[in-house]
Motif scaffolding. Structure first.
Motif, PDB file in Angstrom:
ATOM      1  N   ALA A 287       0.886  -0.994  -0.133  1.00 53.63           N
ATOM      2  CA  ALA A 287       0.173   0.004   0.089  1.00 53.63           C
ATOM      3  C   ALA A 287       0.974   1.228   0.120  1.00 53.63           C
ATOM      4  O   ALA A 287       1.617   1.257   0.932  1.00 53.63           O
ATOM      5  N   VAL A 288       0.825   1.986  -0.959  1.00 52.85           N
ATOM      6  CA  VAL A 288       1.608   3.196  -1.031  1.00 52.85           C
ATOM      7  C   VAL A 288       0.792   4.461  -0.819  1.00 52.85           C
ATOM      8  O   VAL A 288      -0.116   4.934  -1.684  1.00 52.85           O
ATOM      9  N   ALA A 289       0.828   4.950   0.240  1.00 55.57           N
ATOM     10  CA  ALA A 289       0.136   6.254   0.908  1.00 55.57           C
ATOM     11  C   ALA A 289       1.167   7.329   0.248  1.00 55.57           C
ATOM     12  O   ALA A 289       2.076   7.606   0.757  1.00 55.57           O
ATOM     13  N   VAL A 290       0.347   8.412  -0.419  1.00 53.50           N
ATOM     14  CA  VAL A 290       0.767   9.710  -0.678  1.00 53.50           C
ATOM     15  C   VAL A 290       0.605  10.651   0.327  1.00 53.50           C
ATOM     16  O   VAL A 290      -0.434  11.295   0.523  1.00 53.50           O
ATOM     17  N   GLY A 291       1.521  10.742   1.103  1.00 52.37           N
ATOM     18  CA  GLY A 291       1.572  11.990   2.216  1.00 52.37           C
ATOM     19  C   GLY A 291       1.412  11.298   3.646  1.00 52.37           C
ATOM     20  O   GLY A 291       0.642  10.226   3.686  1.00 52.37           O
ATOM     21  N   ASP A 292       1.968  11.682   4.611  1.00 52.14           N
ATOM     22  CA  ASP A 292       1.985  10.986   5.880  1.00 52.14           C
ATOM     23  C   ASP A 292       0.586  11.311   6.522  1.00 52.14           C
ATOM     24  O   ASP A 292       0.080  10.409   7.079  1.00 52.14           O
ATOM     25  N   VAL A 393       4.157   1.724   2.327  1.00 47.41           N
ATOM     26  CA  VAL A 393       5.322   2.513   2.198  1.00 47.41           C
ATOM     27  C   VAL A 393       4.819   4.080   2.285  1.00 47.41           C
ATOM     28  O   VAL A 393       3.740   4.364   1.585  1.00 47.41           O
ATOM     29  N   ARG A 394       5.518   4.770   2.638  1.00 50.36           N
ATOM     30  CA  ARG A 394       4.882   6.096   2.979  1.00 50.36           C
ATOM     31  C   ARG A 394       5.738   6.993   1.953  1.00 50.36           C
ATOM     32  O   ARG A 394       6.859   6.981   1.830  1.00 50.36           O
ATOM     33  N   VAL A 395       5.102   7.694   0.791  1.00 52.11           N
ATOM     34  CA  VAL A 395       5.739   8.639  -0.129  1.00 52.11           C
ATOM     35  C   VAL A 395       5.037   9.934  -0.003  1.00 52.11           C
ATOM     36  O   VAL A 395       4.287  10.350   0.590  1.00 52.11           O
ATOM     37  N   ASN A 396       6.110  10.976  -0.433  1.00 52.22           N
ATOM     38  CA  ASN A 396       5.893  12.461  -0.427  1.00 52.22           C
ATOM     39  C   ASN A 396       4.781  12.946  -1.632  1.00 52.22           C
ATOM     40  O   ASN A 396       3.712  13.843  -1.261  1.00 52.22           O
ATOM     41  N   GLU A 399       4.267  11.414  -7.909  1.00 53.21           N
ATOM     42  CA  GLU A 399       5.271  11.239  -8.754  1.00 53.21           C
ATOM     43  C   GLU A 399       6.217  10.022  -8.122  1.00 53.21           C
ATOM     44  O   GLU A 399       6.835   9.067  -8.711  1.00 53.21           O
ATOM     45  N   ASP A 400       6.352  10.280  -6.673  1.00 50.61           N
ATOM     46  CA  ASP A 400       7.241   9.109  -6.033  1.00 50.61           C
ATOM     47  C   ASP A 400       6.488   7.961  -5.838  1.00 50.61           C
ATOM     48  O   ASP A 400       7.339   6.989  -6.091  1.00 50.61           O
ATOM     49  N   GLY A 401       5.367   8.012  -5.802  1.00 47.47           N
ATOM     50  CA  GLY A 401       4.572   6.681  -5.653  1.00 47.47           C
ATOM     51  C   GLY A 401       4.595   5.927  -6.983  1.00 47.47           C
ATOM     52  O   GLY A 401       4.703   4.755  -7.044  1.00 47.47           O
TER      53      GLY A 401
END
Ligand code: NAD
Length: 499
Positions: A287-292, A393-396, A399-401
């Motif tokens: 699971a890729v979460a965009v933003g904390d 996974v936490r991404v900012n 585009e990072d995701g």
């Protein structure tokens, strides 16, 4: 102890190699049957029967071959409960999920009923003076398929239904973990009208697989399973001049955008991450979460859902979300990877390590695990776990995701959860993954589309089922024909060109 058989030339045949694999009841850990492991000569017996039966089958008109598929669909529906029960008993998945396994195969059989239309060639009238040109799609001859344990009904049907309706004979080498349903399918195909020798089941392990790869009569090999074996079979099969398609492992990412409906995303993740104990090549494992903030909101919804998942034997019916994993070795591998996650610094937000089920202490049950703060260098991120373990996974940024999903070596399935059409569209266009879901966590295409991943999830050019299957299981022959209206004198010495 029940001893299973092969199914060769229309009959159940006992194994003669003296080698067997144990088939477990994953819920209890007991060995419930023995699967014979074929020798090269047993495989060759099946090939001889297939070779003898195939030309007459290819000469049967496509409409009649399609009628066998129609009858087969009826028989699958008639025996649905029996098939699902046999499947759950060896695999461990729940009964509704086992029925889904049969139904997703049945849908491809239904598609194959369209064979008379799908096998039509092309025709050009008067391609030149008095010249017609037409193409035919002809059967390959004897074909073979090697299938994994996790879909013992669906994947064999994805292969043998199109192969057989195209006029081929098919030899199935199913997984030695759960071969009962493949044997039942071969019986049902014969009851539906397929001649003896057209669908045979040769049980076995590497020895039978190598015998398939080396056999000169077998024209094509389909494989579904783990990536290292897929790579091996593709290389060997191609080197031996066969047509080969191999589908391998996966690590499917689901991107959760800040604007996603978090209830919907969390529901999707529990189903796609933990259904079938995570033993699906289209399971979401990252699971890729965009933003904390997104990650925190997602986990707030997800953790209680994962904590309350119901794990148990298929005999408990609808009251169970997922069952045991397939073997003690699979369970040990999952536990080993979970430990690496802890050792390498991930946070275990839901800890399934102490899971115990009263009365099933020796079963291969694994409690649900949810990791947070997973990073791409960790083993739990890099490797396919094939168990009820979801990594966050936490991404900012978006585009990072996207980059994360694109940089992973596997490319089977992926999904994005968002309310923004522009982001969804951009993701679907740019991501280098074969099957994409937009607010759909497990985007398995229906029978009339094709199924296949990209990158290390696939070896070969054509996908499974849909129109690609009809290309894979036929060869094109193009005929240029002229019927001269009168006598011609002399030969033509320069290459003919159309005027
Ligand atoms: P596996 O690779 O262990 O076995 C698959 C088949 O290969 C079995 O029939 C097995 O008998 C045979 N085999 C095993 N070892 C072999 C060897 N050394 N040489 C020759 N043949 C060998 O896979 P599995 O554990 O049965 O299935 C799980 C794997 O399948 C996962 O990686 C999963 O992602 C993958 N899978 C992929 C898809 C897809 O469409 N991409 C679909 C389902 C499963």
């Amino acid at each position: 102890m029940q001893e299973l058989t092969h199914y060769i030339n229309g009959a159940h045949v006992k194994g003669t190699s003296g080698r067997f694999a144990d088939i477990y009841n994953p819920a209890t850990g007991e060995v419930q049957a023995k699967c014979p492991l074929a020798s090269t000569s047993e495989l060759e017996t099946a090939v001889a029967a297939a070779q003898a039966a195939q030309p007459a089958w290819a000469a049967v008109n496509p409409q009649r071959r399609a009628r066998v598929m129609m009858k087969f669909v009826d028989l699958l529906n008639r025996d649905m409960d029996k098939l699902a029960e046999a499947l759950s008993r060896e695999h461990g998945k729940t009964l509704p999920d086992a029925k889904g396994d049969v139904i997703r195969g049945l849908e491809v059989v239904e598609y194959c009923i369209g064979a008379p239309q799908l096998l039509k060639g092309e025709f050009t009238d008067s391609a030149g003076p008095g010249i017609d040109m037409y193409s035919m799609k002809q059967a390959l001859g004897v074909t073979a398929g090697i299938t994994p344990f996790n879909f013992p009904a669906m994947i064999p049907m994805w292969m043998f239904a199109p192969a057989i309706v195209c006029g081929n004979a098919f030899i199935l080498k199913p997984s030695e973990r759960d071969p009962s349903v493949p044997l039942m399918l071969a019986e049902l195909m014969e009851e539906a009208g397929a001649p003896k020798g057209i669908l045979q089941v040769v049980n076995g392990d590497k020895e039978a697989v190598d015998a398939i790869l080396q056999n000169e009569v077998i024209q094509s090999v389909g494989f579904v399973g783990s990536t290292p074996i897929a790579a091996y079979i593709y290389a060997e099969g191609c080197a031996n001049g066969k047509r080969v398609q191999c589908f391998g492992g996966a690590k499917n990412h689901m991107i959760i955008m800040p604007d996603a409906d978090m209830n919907q995303a969390a529901d999707a993740l529990v189903g796609a991450g933990y259904g079938a104990a995570g033993e699906r090549c289209m399971a979401i494992s990252v699971a890729v979460a965009v933003g904390d903030g997104t990650a925190d909101r997602l986990l707030e919804k997800l953790v209680p859902k994962v904590e309350t998942l119901k794990v148990g034997p298929y005999t408990s019916g609808d009251d169970v979300d997922y069952g045991p994993v397939v073997t003690a070795a699979a369970k040990a591998n999952i536990e080993r990877l979970v430990q690496t996650g802890l050792d390498q610094g991930a946070t275990l937000a839901v800890d399934g390590r102490d899971f115990k089920l009263q009365g099933y202490e020796d079963g291969f049950f694994v409690g649900p695990h949810l990791f947070d703060n997973v990073t791409p260098d960790m083993d739990i991120y890099k490797h396919e776990i094939f168990g009820p373990v979801l990594s966050t996974v936490r991404v900012n940024t978006y585009e990072d995701g996207l980059k994360l999903a694109m940089d992973h070596e596997y490319g089977n399935g992926t999904a994005i959860f968002t309310r923004d059409g522009d982001t969804a569209r951009d993701f679907a266009n740019r991501v280098n993954v074969g099957m994409v879901g937009v607010n759909v966590p497990i985007p398995v295409p229906l029978a009339y589309h094709t199924f296949g991943g990209w990158k290390k999830s696939v070896f070969g050019d054509l996908n499974q089922h849909g129109p690609d299957a009809f290309k894979f299981y036929t060869r094109t022959k193009t005929v240029t024909s002229r019927w001269p209206s009168g006598l011609k004198e002399g030969g033509e010495f320069s290459i003919p060109v159309m005027e």
